[in-house]
Motif scaffolding. Sequence first.
Motif, short mmCIF file in Angstrom:
data_model
loop_
_atom_site.label_atom_id
_atom_site.label_comp_id
_atom_site.label_asym_id
_atom_site.label_seq_id
_atom_site.Cartn_x
_atom_site.Cartn_y
_atom_site.Cartn_z
N PHE A 98 0.57 -0.83 -0.22
CA PHE A 98 0.15 -0.24 -0.47
C PHE A 98 0.96 1.15 0.10
O PHE A 98 1.79 1.05 0.50
CB PHE A 98 -1.23 -0.02 0.97
CG PHE A 98 -1.75 -1.19 1.10
CD1 PHE A 98 -3.03 -1.05 0.48
CD2 PHE A 98 -1.44 -1.86 1.91
CE1 PHE A 98 -3.91 -2.39 0.77
CE2 PHE A 98 -2.73 -3.46 1.62
CZ PHE A 98 -3.42 -3.94 1.27
N LEU A 99 0.66 2.18 -0.47
CA LEU A 99 1.45 3.21 -1.22
C LEU A 99 0.83 4.64 -1.60
O LEU A 99 -0.12 4.56 -1.92
CB LEU A 99 2.26 3.15 -2.60
CG LEU A 99 2.78 1.82 -3.10
CD1 LEU A 99 3.31 1.77 -5.48
CD2 LEU A 99 4.17 1.88 -2.49
N ASP A 100 1.61 5.78 -0.63
CA ASP A 100 1.12 7.09 -0.71
C ASP A 100 1.31 7.52 -2.15
O ASP A 100 1.19 7.02 -2.78
CB ASP A 100 2.06 7.70 0.71
CG ASP A 100 2.92 7.96 0.10
OD1 ASP A 100 3.67 8.16 -0.48
OD2 ASP A 100 3.36 8.28 1.18
N GLU A 101 0.83 8.40 -1.50
CA GLU A 101 0.86 9.72 -3.12
C GLU A 101 2.51 9.65 -3.84
O GLU A 101 1.99 10.12 -5.08
CB GLU A 101 -0.46 11.01 -3.27
CG GLU A 101 1.32 11.90 -2.10
CD GLU A 101 0.44 11.96 -0.85
OE1 GLU A 101 1.62 12.44 0.37
OE2 GLU A 101 -0.86 10.83 -0.60
N ARG A 102 3.14 9.61 -3.30
CA ARG A 102 4.77 9.82 -3.98
C ARG A 102 5.02 8.66 -3.93
O ARG A 102 6.26 8.80 -3.69
CB ARG A 102 5.50 10.18 -2.55
CG ARG A 102 5.03 11.62 -2.43
CD ARG A 102 5.81 12.43 -0.97
NE ARG A 102 6.02 11.72 -0.13
CZ ARG A 102 6.83 12.47 1.08
NH1 ARG A 102 7.94 12.77 0.86
NH2 ARG A 102 6.73 11.16 1.90
N GLY A 103 4.47 7.22 -3.74
CA GLY A 103 5.11 5.87 -3.59
C GLY A 103 5.71 5.13 -2.53
O GLY A 103 6.16 4.53 -2.77
N ARG A 147 10.10 2.71 -0.98
CA ARG A 147 9.81 3.56 -2.62
C ARG A 147 9.15 2.82 -3.56
O ARG A 147 10.65 1.96 -4.22
CB ARG A 147 10.40 5.47 -2.93
CG ARG A 147 9.54 6.02 -3.22
CD ARG A 147 9.51 7.30 -3.01
NE ARG A 147 9.39 8.13 -4.29
CZ ARG A 147 9.50 8.80 -5.56
NH1 ARG A 147 10.45 8.57 -6.13
NH2 ARG A 147 8.52 9.81 -6.26
N LEU A 148 8.50 3.52 -4.48
CA LEU A 148 8.18 2.70 -5.68
C LEU A 148 8.23 3.98 -6.77
O LEU A 148 7.18 4.99 -6.32
CB LEU A 148 7.05 1.63 -5.92
CG LEU A 148 6.72 1.21 -7.23
CD1 LEU A 148 7.44 -0.34 -7.40
CD2 LEU A 148 5.53 0.79 -7.57
N ARG A 149 9.29 3.94 -7.91
CA ARG A 149 9.04 5.04 -8.86
C ARG A 149 8.29 4.25 -9.74
O ARG A 149 8.93 3.23 -10.66
CB ARG A 149 10.43 5.44 -8.67
CG ARG A 149 10.64 6.13 -7.74
CD ARG A 149 12.24 6.72 -8.16
NE ARG A 149 13.01 5.93 -9.41
CZ ARG A 149 14.19 5.01 -9.10
NH1 ARG A 149 14.51 4.65 -7.64
NH2 ARG A 149 15.01 4.49 -9.43
N SER A 151 6.24 5.56 -13.29
CA SER A 151 5.86 7.36 -14.76
C SER A 151 4.03 8.16 -14.13
O SER A 151 4.19 8.51 -14.26
CB SER A 151 5.55 6.86 -16.21
OG SER A 151 5.54 5.31 -16.12
N VAL A 152 3.58 6.31 -13.42
CA VAL A 152 2.15 7.17 -12.89
C VAL A 152 2.08 7.57 -11.58
O VAL A 152 1.57 8.54 -11.41
CB VAL A 152 1.51 5.87 -12.72
CG1 VAL A 152 0.64 5.06 -14.42
CG2 VAL A 152 1.92 5.14 -12.02
N ILE A 153 3.20 7.70 -10.92
CA ILE A 153 3.88 7.93 -9.98
C ILE A 153 4.25 9.25 -9.53
O ILE A 153 5.56 9.93 -10.32
CB ILE A 153 4.10 6.93 -8.55
CG1 ILE A 153 3.56 5.94 -8.69
CG2 ILE A 153 4.70 7.71 -7.04
CD1 ILE A 153 4.31 4.64 -7.50
N PRO A 154 3.87 10.54 -9.77
CA PRO A 154 4.28 11.85 -9.59
C PRO A 154 5.57 12.18 -8.43
O PRO A 154 5.90 10.99 -7.34
CB PRO A 154 3.19 13.17 -9.00
CG PRO A 154 2.66 12.33 -8.44
CD PRO A 154 2.28 10.92 -8.54
#
Length: 154
Positions: A98-103, A147-149, A151-154
């Motif tokens: 489960f990831l927040d808006e920054r991944g 963190r997950l990086r 392209s859909v995650i700003p």
Amino acid sequence: MLASLKQNKAVLFIIAVLVVTAYFVFTSGSQGATATLTTATGEHAIEVEIADTDASRETGLMNRSSMPANHGMLFDFKQTRPVAMWMKNTIIPLDMLFLDERGRIVNIATNAKPYSLDVIPSSGPVRYVLELNGGAAARYGAKAGDRLRHSVIP
């Protein structure tokens, strides 16, 4: 002339197949790319499908008998909020990050039981969920804060 007609039909058939395929690829929300999960054990490349429509999020990984190693599905809920997942009609055990808006990983549910109707909560507001094969989170050394990086995650 008959040979030319058959050749034209074959070309039209191929074009029709390509058009139909392109339609489903570009409208299904399932376009993918490589995501990078950064943990204490390093950077891990994961090929992901994107679930960013109501239909693709509802279906998820249901009815699939397997998923290749280093693959997953990234759910984009389009807003940050509490979410809940389940394993209805899901054949393979999954880990859910489960990831927040920054991944950033907020929490992890491991080895979710196939076919279970138990609700798996996000334990707080999240924007994304990354589903992986069961055991993959441990193999990557994933923990809250990693963190997950993509392209859909700003």
